[in-house]
Structures are given as structure tokens and as C-alpha cells.
Design a protein around this motif. Structure first.
Motif, PDB file in Angstrom:
ATOM      1  N   GLN A 231       3.814  27.893  47.037  1.00 19.95           N
ATOM      2  CA  GLN A 231       4.736  27.275  47.990  1.00 19.95           C
ATOM      3  C   GLN A 231       3.943  26.598  49.096  1.00 19.95           C
ATOM      4  OE1 GLN A 231       8.031  29.278  49.721  1.00 19.95           O
ATOM      5  NE2 GLN A 231       8.712  30.218  47.820  1.00 19.95           N
ATOM      6  N   VAL A 232       4.543  25.540  49.645  1.00 23.10           N
ATOM      7  CA  VAL A 232       3.969  24.851  50.794  1.00 23.10           C
ATOM      8  C   VAL A 232       5.006  24.829  51.903  1.00 23.10           C
ATOM      9  CG1 VAL A 232       3.090  22.665  51.697  1.00 23.10           C
ATOM     10  CG2 VAL A 232       2.432  23.422  49.420  1.00 23.10           C
ATOM     11  N   GLN A 233       4.600  25.317  53.071  1.00 22.87           N
ATOM     12  CA  GLN A 233       5.460  25.265  54.256  1.00 22.87           C
ATOM     13  C   GLN A 233       4.605  24.769  55.406  1.00 22.87           C
ATOM     14  OE1 GLN A 233       8.724  27.120  54.999  1.00 22.87           O
ATOM     15  NE2 GLN A 233       9.161  27.678  52.912  1.00 22.87           N
ATOM     16  N   GLY A 234       5.034  23.659  56.017  1.00 21.67           N
ATOM     17  CA  GLY A 234       4.239  23.090  57.088  1.00 21.67           C
ATOM     18  C   GLY A 234       2.842  22.759  56.575  1.00 21.67           C
ATOM     19  N   PRO A 235       1.784  23.136  57.308  1.00 17.94           N
ATOM     20  CA  PRO A 235       0.416  22.843  56.875  1.00 17.94           C
ATOM     21  C   PRO A 235      -0.204  23.949  56.025  1.00 17.94           C
ATOM     22  CG  PRO A 235       0.358  23.709  59.096  1.00 17.94           C
ATOM     23  CD  PRO A 235       1.822  23.704  58.680  1.00 17.94           C
ATOM     24  N   ILE A 236       0.629  24.867  55.494  1.00 24.90           N
ATOM     25  CA  ILE A 236       0.105  26.031  54.778  1.00 24.90           C
ATOM     26  C   ILE A 236       0.533  25.976  53.311  1.00 24.90           C
ATOM     27  CG2 ILE A 236       0.017  28.533  54.682  1.00 24.90           C
ATOM     28  CD1 ILE A 236       0.869  28.564  57.605  1.00 24.90           C
ATOM     29  N   ARG A 237      -0.445  26.128  52.438  1.00 22.02           N
ATOM     30  CA  ARG A 237      -0.175  26.239  51.008  1.00 22.02           C
ATOM     31  C   ARG A 237      -0.551  27.658  50.576  1.00 22.02           C
ATOM     32  NH1 ARG A 237      -3.212  25.762  46.234  1.00 22.02           N
ATOM     33  NH2 ARG A 237      -2.156  24.708  44.495  1.00 22.02           N
ATOM     34  N   VAL A 238       0.416  28.374  50.002  1.00 21.14           N
ATOM     35  CA  VAL A 238       0.211  29.774  49.637  1.00 21.14           C
ATOM     36  C   VAL A 238       0.514  29.941  48.153  1.00 21.14           C
ATOM     37  CG1 VAL A 238       0.857  32.163  50.083  1.00 21.14           C
ATOM     38  CG2 VAL A 238       0.847  30.517  51.958  1.00 21.14           C
ATOM     39  N   GLN A 239      -0.389  30.608  47.452  1.00 18.29           N
ATOM     40  CA  GLN A 239      -0.206  30.857  46.025  1.00 18.29           C
ATOM     41  C   GLN A 239      -0.547  32.309  45.711  1.00 18.29           C
ATOM     42  OE1 GLN A 239      -2.747  28.632  43.412  1.00 18.29           O
ATOM     43  NE2 GLN A 239      -1.484  29.015  41.611  1.00 18.29           N
ATOM     44  N   VAL A 240       0.293  32.946  44.898  1.00 19.29           N
ATOM     45  CA  VAL A 240       0.002  34.292  44.412  1.00 19.29           C
ATOM     46  C   VAL A 240      -1.032  34.171  43.300  1.00 19.29           C
ATOM     47  CG1 VAL A 240       0.931  36.365  43.335  1.00 19.29           C
ATOM     48  CG2 VAL A 240       2.306  35.109  44.994  1.00 19.29           C
ATOM     49  N   VAL A 241      -2.180  34.829  43.484  1.00 12.37           N
ATOM     50  CA  VAL A 241      -3.254  34.740  42.494  1.00 12.37           C
ATOM     51  C   VAL A 241      -3.543  36.080  41.827  1.00 12.37           C
ATOM     52  CG1 VAL A 241      -4.344  32.747  43.590  1.00 12.37           C
ATOM     53  CG2 VAL A 241      -5.012  35.054  44.296  1.00 12.37           C
ATOM     54  N   GLY A 242      -2.860  37.134  42.246  1.00 11.06           N
ATOM     55  CA  GLY A 242      -3.068  38.424  41.610  1.00 11.06           C
ATOM     56  C   GLY A 242      -1.962  39.403  41.928  1.00 11.06           C
TER      57      GLY A 242
END
Length: 421
Positions: A231-242
Motif C-alpha cells: 500500500q501507498v499512503q502519502g509519501p510512504i510505501r509499505v509492503q508485507v514481506v514476511g
């Protein structure tokens, strides 16, 4: 939406043109009015909610329910929770600042039960009689999510919760004045009816006649490049990697899920992030909530790699340069009795990240909060992890995948040895 032509506007135009030795003819005025109305009709004809259920438009704000997570604690005196994720999109040409009217969120179900034992909002600032938090700001075209949780306390001998829910809440549009004061400019009461579970207890089992939750895309461009659980919110990209799953065994057992996130700064400025206290929640497809041990200020032992924001205390160590990525993980623990409960294998993880700004005199202020929701997660290592290897799309190399596989096998072997003692 284009502004309506008002008679006073036309009068002002005529006056200004007259001072310039020119007055518009009636035919010109009529043409301008009909052109404006035609443009308005075109804007109305385009439905921003096309293809989405449980979606509404209030002025330049589009609001849509994108997830309904249902949990139940079990027991004679039980707690039935409904966590609704709503995505807000700015359809206009100017920024919007929103706040949540404190204590306005209300959930009820098709059995007439009111979920009022407790409620909370995450990812959006609160508006009370004495204060307003303007952190939830949307640039033109931007979308952000917020979570609203309501809990029903009930006795299983006397009542049973329903399967169809109604969510009511009130948002306040805010204006930040030049002197830093915040005032309310508009209040928007919203109701979303006919909601069925998309995660947790009863997920996908939508009763007849109820439209399933189907969200329109949050952004025109895929900022995650098609990668899963991102997901991307504002200037942050977050991904579940484990997703690592372990279980202690025994009659009273502890089922632990460690969720690892890769957090990247996609903006042009450095970022300081922190994890707000008690903002993470993990549930499974059996409707169980993994919240054991979080109360009483002990949650810090479950947070790894990122500082916490708790009351007046804040850790600013998680800093990202533009383009930089770092990982952090969170442990969610379920305490359960093996005779009465069986943990699920599909998980939904919600978390909020706070963007911080450093002020003078070593003061720190929360600038924004971003709520992320990751449904349909499967184990990538640990208990049940072999079937989920590589399913998260973390972008690792083949060598990393092999190393993860070997680690997962070793963890399972050690777990089975421990259970056999």
C-alpha cells in the motif's frame, strides 16, 4: 464541481465591464449561464463511485468502505468487534483537511444490537468541543484510509450478533487559519448500510440481498508496481514481506504471528516515522483477535525495528532519506484454550504509522497518521509456512528465497521437536 452562476456574480461582471466601457449583451449572459449549467451537468454525469459499492460523494469528498473486519472473543460474556476501513478521496482541486467528530462512530446490526461497549478511530485526528486535530489532509486526487472500531459486549445465552451491519459517523471539514488556529467549516454525517464481513468471522459469507464490499481503485497509477500486500499512503510505501507463525502448544496455548513490513520513503524529503501505541491489530479467518499482552504499557516488547509514540513519549530513531527503505516487525499474540478454539490460517493485519516533525527546543509533533490494511495474509515461514513461500512478492532474489525456505524448514522442525517433548 464548477460553481453555479449567481445573479450577484453576473451583476459584478456587468459592473466591472461597464467601468471598462463595455457591457455584456443579454445573449452573452445567457450563453454563459447555459455553458456553466452544461458543464455542471457533465460533472454530475461522471460518477466517481462507479464500480464500487458502499460509496458516497459529499461535495468534493468521496468516501467508500473498503474492508469490514469482524471478530469475536468467545466465552459466555463475549465481545463482538466490527472494524470498518473507510477510504477518503479528494475529488476537488484544492486540499481538504478532515477530522473525526469524537464519539460519533456507531455500528448496529440486523438483529438490532448496538455496538456501543467501546469505539475508537485510527488514522484520523479527532474533533472535540475544545480541540481539533488537523493531521488528516488530502491533496487533490489523494486517497487515505482510516479505521473505525466498535465493540458489542453480549451474553451468548441471551443474544447472538447479526451478520449485516450499518456504520454511522460524522466528519468535520477543517480550516487552518494564518494564526495556527483551527475552525470547523462543514460537518458531514455519513451512513453506510448493508455491510457484510470481508475479513475475520464470516468473511465472504454475504447474506442474500446484500452487496459485497467492492472498492474503486484508490489511485489511477499502481504505486506498488503490481506487487502483492503493498500500500501507498502519502509519501510512504509499505509492503508485507514476511509472516512468521509459531505456536507454544499445551492446553492454554500462545499462537504468535510476526508480521514484517518493508517501509520506503517515496517522497523528496526525509521522513521520521513512529508506531502509535496500540494501533496495530491482527485477526484471523476464525474471527480471533491477537491482542494478548498489549495492555498496561507492555506492548513495546512486540514492536521491533521502529520507535513508538506513546502519550508524551516518542522515539524518533526510524528515519528515512528519500528513496530509502527499512524493515520493521510486529508480534501479535493469541492466548487460547486448545479445547475450545482453533487459530485460523488467513490473517488480516492493520497498522498505523505516524509521520513526525522536529520542532525547536527538542519538541516533536505528529504531522500525519497513515492507516494501512493488509488482508488475506498467509504464513511465509514457521507453522504452515511452506505453502506461502514467495506469495508476498517481496522482490527478493532467488538466493534470498532459498534462504527463507531453509529457515522455514528449520523452524518447523524445531517446533515439532518442541511439541514432542
Amino acid at each position: 464541481m464548477l460553481p453555479l452562476f449567481h445573479p450577484s456574480h453576473l451583476a459584478r461582471i456587468e459592473y466591472e465591464r461597464a467601468t471598462a466601457h463595455w457591457t455584456p449583451r443579454p445573449a452573452f449572459v445567457a450563453l454563459m449561464v447555459f455553458a456553466g449549467l452544461g458543464a455542471i451537468g457533465t460533472a454530475w454525469a461522471s460518477d466517481p463511485c462507479a464500480g464500487a459499492t458502499h460509496c458516497r460523494v459529499d461535495g468534493s469528498l468521496m468516501s467508500q468502505v473498503v474492508q469490514v473486519n469482524v471478530t469475536d472473543s468467545g466465552g459466555v460474556t463475549a465481545y463482538h468487534g466490527v472494524r470498518t476501513t473507510i477510504r477518503f478521496t479528494n475529488l476537488g482541486q484544492t486540499p481538504i483537511t478532515l477530522g473525526y467528530q469524537d464519539r460519533s462512530s456507531r455500528v448496529s446490526d440486523d438483529r438490532g444490537l448496538n455496538y456501543k461497549w467501546s469505539s475508537k478511530a485510527e488514522g484520523i485526528g479527532r474533533v472535540t468541543r475544545d480541540s481539533a486535530d488537523p493531521q488528516f489532509q488530502l491533496a487533490p486526487g489523494e486517497s487515505r484510509d482510516a479505521n473505525f472500531t466498535s465493540v458489542l459486549q453480549y451474553n451468548v445465552r441471551n443474544s447472538a450478533p447479526g451478520q449485516v451491519f450499518e456504520q454511522d459517523l460524522t466528519l468535520v471539514q477543517l480550516a487552518v487559519l494564518s494564526d495556527g488556529k483551527v475552525r470547523s467549516t462543514r460537518t458531514m454525517a455519513m451512513t453506510f448500510t448493508g455491510l457484510g464481513a470481508t475479513a475475520g468471522l464470516g468473511a465472504g459469507a454475504v447474506p442474500p440481498g446484500i452487496a459485497p464490499v467492492t472498492a474503486a481503485p484508490a489511485n489511477a497509477a499502481d504505486a506498488c508496481g503490481g506487487q502483492a500486500n503493498c500500500q501507498v499512503q502519502g509519501p510512504i510505501r509499505v509492503q508485507v514481506v514476511g509472516v512468521n507463525v509459531t505456536d507454544s502448544g499445551g492446553v492454554t496455548a500462545y499462537h504468535t504471528v510476526r508480521t514484517t513490513l518493508r517501509i520506503q520513503n517515496t517522497g523528496a524529503e526525509p521522513l521520521i516515522l513512529a508506531y502509535p501505541y496500540e494501533s496495530a491489530e491482527l485477526t484471523d479467518d476464525q474471527g480471533l483477535s491477537y491482542g494478548w499482552g498489549k495492555k498496561g504499557g507492555t506492548e513495546a516488547r512486540y514492536v521491533h525495528g521502529i520507535g513508538m509514540l506513546h502519550g508524551g513519549a516518542v522515539d524518533t530513531s526510524f528515519q528515512l532519506a528519500p528513496g530509502e527503505a527499512r524493515e520493521a516487525s510486529y508480534d501479535s499474540v493469541l492466548q487460547y484454550n486448545t479445547r475450545h478454539a482453533h487459530p485460523g490460517t488467513v490473517f488480516s493485519f492493520d497498522i498505523t504509522l505516524a509521520q513526525l516533525v522536529l520542532l525547536g527546543n527538542r519538541q516533536v509533533q505528529t504531522q500525519h497518521q497513515y492507516t494501512m490494511n493488509f488482508p488475506n495474509l498467509h504464513a511465509t515461514s514457521g507453522l504452515g509456512g511452506l505453502g506461502g513461500l514467495g506469495g508476498l512478492g517481496s522482490g527478493g532474489s532467488g538466493g534470498e528465497g532459498a534462504a527463507n525456505a531453509a529457515q522455514a524448514v528449520g523452524q518447523i522442525v524445531n517446533l515439532l521437536k518442541g511439541l514432542g517433548k
